[in-house]
Motif scaffolding. Structure first.
Motif, PDB file in Angstrom:
ATOM      1  N   VAL A   7      18.827 -11.061 -55.091  1.00 24.96           N
ATOM      2  CA  VAL A   7      19.058 -10.461 -56.276  1.00 24.96           C
ATOM      3  C   VAL A   7      16.981 -11.137 -55.769  1.00 24.96           C
ATOM      4  N   SER A   8      16.576 -10.898 -56.963  1.00 27.74           N
ATOM      5  CA  SER A   8      15.152 -11.365 -57.373  1.00 27.74           C
ATOM      6  C   SER A   8      14.244 -12.471 -58.113  1.00 27.74           C
ATOM      7  N   ARG A  14      15.153 -20.793 -59.314  1.00 34.22           N
ATOM      8  CA  ARG A  14      15.269 -20.311 -58.176  1.00 34.22           C
ATOM      9  C   ARG A  14      16.341 -19.369 -58.667  1.00 34.22           C
ATOM     10  N   LEU A  15      17.010 -18.160 -58.381  1.00 35.56           N
ATOM     11  CA  LEU A  15      18.482 -17.409 -57.970  1.00 35.56           C
ATOM     12  C   LEU A  15      18.394 -17.533 -56.045  1.00 35.56           C
ATOM     13  N   VAL A  16      19.901 -17.035 -55.881  1.00 35.02           N
ATOM     14  CA  VAL A  16      20.458 -17.543 -54.982  1.00 35.02           C
ATOM     15  C   VAL A  16      20.155 -16.160 -53.846  1.00 35.02           C
ATOM     16  N   ALA A  17      20.139 -16.045 -53.024  1.00 39.88           N
ATOM     17  CA  ALA A  17      19.178 -14.724 -52.506  1.00 39.88           C
ATOM     18  C   ALA A  17      21.241 -13.939 -51.600  1.00 39.88           C
ATOM     19  N   ARG A  18      21.087 -15.510 -50.958  1.00 39.76           N
ATOM     20  CA  ARG A  18      21.917 -15.252 -49.897  1.00 39.76           C
ATOM     21  C   ARG A  18      23.495 -15.944 -49.649  1.00 39.76           C
ATOM     22  N   GLN A  19      24.774 -16.101 -49.575  1.00 40.42           N
ATOM     23  CA  GLN A  19      25.692 -16.983 -49.120  1.00 40.42           C
ATOM     24  C   GLN A  19      25.691 -17.220 -47.927  1.00 40.42           C
ATOM     25  N   VAL A  20      26.094 -18.425 -47.178  1.00 39.64           N
ATOM     26  CA  VAL A  20      26.691 -18.373 -45.903  1.00 39.64           C
ATOM     27  C   VAL A  20      27.466 -19.948 -45.570  1.00 39.64           C
ATOM     28  N   ARG A  21      28.289 -19.331 -44.144  1.00 40.95           N
ATOM     29  CA  ARG A  21      28.951 -20.947 -44.223  1.00 40.95           C
ATOM     30  C   ARG A  21      28.834 -20.541 -42.261  1.00 40.95           C
ATOM     31  N   ALA A 203       5.975 -22.867 -55.397  1.00 44.34           N
ATOM     32  CA  ALA A 203       6.948 -21.125 -55.376  1.00 44.34           C
ATOM     33  C   ALA A 203       5.697 -20.705 -53.990  1.00 44.34           C
ATOM     34  N   GLY A 204       6.908 -19.694 -53.602  1.00 45.86           N
ATOM     35  CA  GLY A 204       6.232 -19.508 -52.154  1.00 45.86           C
ATOM     36  C   GLY A 204       6.900 -19.545 -50.856  1.00 45.86           C
ATOM     37  N   HIS A 205       7.757 -20.854 -51.271  1.00 44.69           N
ATOM     38  CA  HIS A 205       8.342 -21.769 -49.759  1.00 44.69           C
ATOM     39  C   HIS A 205       9.746 -20.771 -50.064  1.00 44.69           C
ATOM     40  N   ALA A 206       9.959 -20.815 -48.236  1.00 40.87           N
ATOM     41  CA  ALA A 206      11.745 -20.722 -47.949  1.00 40.87           C
ATOM     42  C   ALA A 206      12.017 -21.712 -48.530  1.00 40.87           C
ATOM     43  N   GLY A 207      13.299 -21.334 -48.916  1.00 41.26           N
ATOM     44  CA  GLY A 207      14.032 -22.427 -49.347  1.00 41.26           C
ATOM     45  C   GLY A 207      15.491 -22.586 -49.464  1.00 41.26           C
ATOM     46  N   PHE A 208      17.030 -23.294 -49.176  1.00 38.29           N
ATOM     47  CA  PHE A 208      18.050 -23.431 -48.961  1.00 38.29           C
ATOM     48  C   PHE A 208      18.554 -24.417 -49.526  1.00 38.29           C
ATOM     49  N   VAL A 209      19.780 -24.405 -49.854  1.00 39.52           N
ATOM     50  CA  VAL A 209      20.911 -25.638 -50.261  1.00 39.52           C
ATOM     51  C   VAL A 209      21.817 -25.646 -49.566  1.00 39.52           C
ATOM     52  N   TYR A 210      22.135 -26.648 -48.681  1.00 35.59           N
ATOM     53  CA  TYR A 210      23.348 -26.675 -48.273  1.00 35.59           C
ATOM     54  C   TYR A 210      24.341 -27.876 -48.763  1.00 35.59           C
ATOM     55  N   PRO A 228      31.024 -23.912 -52.824  1.00 29.59           N
ATOM     56  CA  PRO A 228      31.807 -25.157 -52.120  1.00 29.59           C
ATOM     57  C   PRO A 228      31.131 -25.499 -50.722  1.00 29.59           C
ATOM     58  N   ARG A 229      31.898 -27.029 -50.460  1.00 28.39           N
ATOM     59  CA  ARG A 229      31.039 -27.800 -49.102  1.00 28.39           C
ATOM     60  C   ARG A 229      31.472 -26.865 -48.088  1.00 28.39           C
ATOM     61  N   GLY A 230      30.204 -26.972 -46.959  1.00 28.88           N
ATOM     62  CA  GLY A 230      30.280 -26.319 -46.031  1.00 28.88           C
ATOM     63  C   GLY A 230      29.668 -25.105 -46.020  1.00 28.88           C
ATOM     64  N   GLU A 231      29.046 -25.054 -47.164  1.00 27.91           N
ATOM     65  CA  GLU A 231      28.248 -23.476 -47.506  1.00 27.91           C
ATOM     66  C   GLU A 231      26.963 -23.145 -48.167  1.00 27.91           C
ATOM     67  N   LEU A 232      25.872 -22.568 -47.695  1.00 26.89           N
ATOM     68  CA  LEU A 232      24.825 -22.970 -47.177  1.00 26.89           C
ATOM     69  C   LEU A 232      23.935 -21.357 -48.463  1.00 26.89           C
ATOM     70  N   ALA A 233      23.421 -21.695 -49.363  1.00 29.51           N
ATOM     71  CA  ALA A 233      23.078 -20.627 -50.530  1.00 29.51           C
ATOM     72  C   ALA A 233      21.203 -20.665 -49.580  1.00 29.51           C
ATOM     73  N   VAL A 234      20.592 -19.407 -48.943  1.00 26.36           N
ATOM     74  CA  VAL A 234      18.997 -18.865 -49.065  1.00 26.36           C
ATOM     75  C   VAL A 234      18.650 -18.887 -50.451  1.00 26.36           C
ATOM     76  N   LEU A 235      17.320 -19.192 -50.809  1.00 28.03           N
ATOM     77  CA  LEU A 235      16.964 -19.113 -52.360  1.00 28.03           C
ATOM     78  C   LEU A 235      15.943 -18.130 -52.453  1.00 28.03           C
ATOM     79  N   ALA A 236      16.465 -17.344 -53.614  1.00 25.60           N
ATOM     80  CA  ALA A 236      14.939 -16.273 -53.533  1.00 25.60           C
ATOM     81  C   ALA A 236      13.472 -17.063 -54.145  1.00 25.60           C
ATOM     82  N   ASP A 237      12.692 -16.576 -54.775  1.00 28.72           N
ATOM     83  CA  ASP A 237      11.125 -17.512 -54.641  1.00 28.72           C
ATOM     84  C   ASP A 237      11.632 -17.788 -56.346  1.00 28.72           C
TER      85      ASP A 237
END
Length: 289
Positions: A7-8, A14-21, A203-210, A228-237
């Motif tokens: 996403v952009s 900020r939106l979620v660009a990617r989700q991983v476990r 703005a411009g910082h890379a970020g994530f939510v776990y 859900p628990r155990g998942e990480l979101a890489v954030l868009a700008d």
């Protein structure tokens, strides 16, 4: 294991660009943990190189700890939720990390340290984050920032929202960690059922939510992603981040200025070139740390 949605976002929410476990892993002298950043699914989120969660009430999973080992060229961040960890190094530093406490260690040109459980049983739970250093600071003098639990500001910025500010500015508080090259934001956010909070993120910082308890919706309401628990979101700008919890949840929010330099990484060393990496191994071998 890996779900990706590209996403952009402009300079807004900020939106979620990617989700991983994460993946099961073992480190130190056999400590069992979950590795979320630093896997085949998510190698890094510049400047963040690795994120581990260790959580067990079985002493066999953690009692061997992390005996003496070297580091050069980056920083390690240890944040404890439960249990106690004793640390020591070849510079004469030592101490105990308590629940709610934080240690931000700048390895710089080289340090040899250990992290060993202080307890014999009970729940051991926390995180270790690796943060890269820019080339100009990779050979700086090592240093520690040991932060006891009572030194971490706690705020209630909205109904049902409890925030601990570990680094950076949030909820009208400033975290106790200072002088870090990537100007990090690191907050521990607990949301009661139905609670919501929007915080500024540079703005411009890379970020994530776990998410490490319950579940959390990340992003503006119309386009929020459920974690859900155990998942990480890489954030868009963007310059803000909205967190909402239907049934309650708790998460780490981390952001930092990208370094954008080549990374030569092997084991406990993170440099810019293969030659620098080889020099690090040689310096450690002959006792220059």
């Amino acid at each position: 294991m890996d779900e990706e949605t590209v996403v952009s976002a402009g300079s807004a929410g900020r939106l979620v660009a990617r989700q991983v476990r994460g993946l099961p892993a073992s480190d130190g002298a056999g400590v069992r943990l979950t590795r979320i950043i630093g896997t085949p699914y998510l190698d890094a989120v510049d400047p963040f190189l690795m994120l581990d969660e260790f959580r067990s009430d079985d002493p066999g999973d953690y009692i061997a700890g992390f005996p003496e080992h070297p580091h050069r060229g980056f920083e390690t961040v240890t944040y404890m939720l439960a249990g106690r960890m004793r640390h020591g190094d070849n510079q004469g530093n030592s101490g105990v990390l308590e629940p709610g406490g934080l240690q931000w260690m700048t390895a710089g040109r080289g340090i040899v340290h250990s992290e060993m459980p202080e307890q014999q049983d009970g729940l051991m739970w926390g995180f270790q984050l690796w943060v890269n250093l820019p080339a100009a600071r990779k050979m700086a003098a090592p240093r520690y920032q040991d932060v006891p639990p009572e030194a971490v500001p706690e705020r209630t910025p909205a109904q049902g929202v409890q925030v601990r500010v570990l680094a950076g500015d949030a909820a009208d508080a400033r975290g106790p960690v200072e002088g870090i090259a990537v100007a990090p934001l690191m907050v521990d956010v607990a949301l009661a059922a139905g609670a919501s909070w929007t915080l500024p993120v540079p703005a411009g910082h890379a970020g994530f939510v776990y998410v490490f308890e319950g579940d959390v919706h990340v992003g503006p309401a119309a386009r929020a992603a459920a974690l859900p628990r155990g998942e990480l979101a890489v954030l868009a700008d963007g310059d803000t981040l909205t967190l909402t919890a239907d049934g309650g949840g708790r998460c780490l929010v981390v952001a930092g200025r990208p370094i954008g330099e080549p990374v030569a990484r092997h084991g406990p060393f993170v440099m810019n070139t293969r030659e620098e990496l080889q020099q690090a191994f040689e310096d450690y071998r002959v006792g220059r740390f």
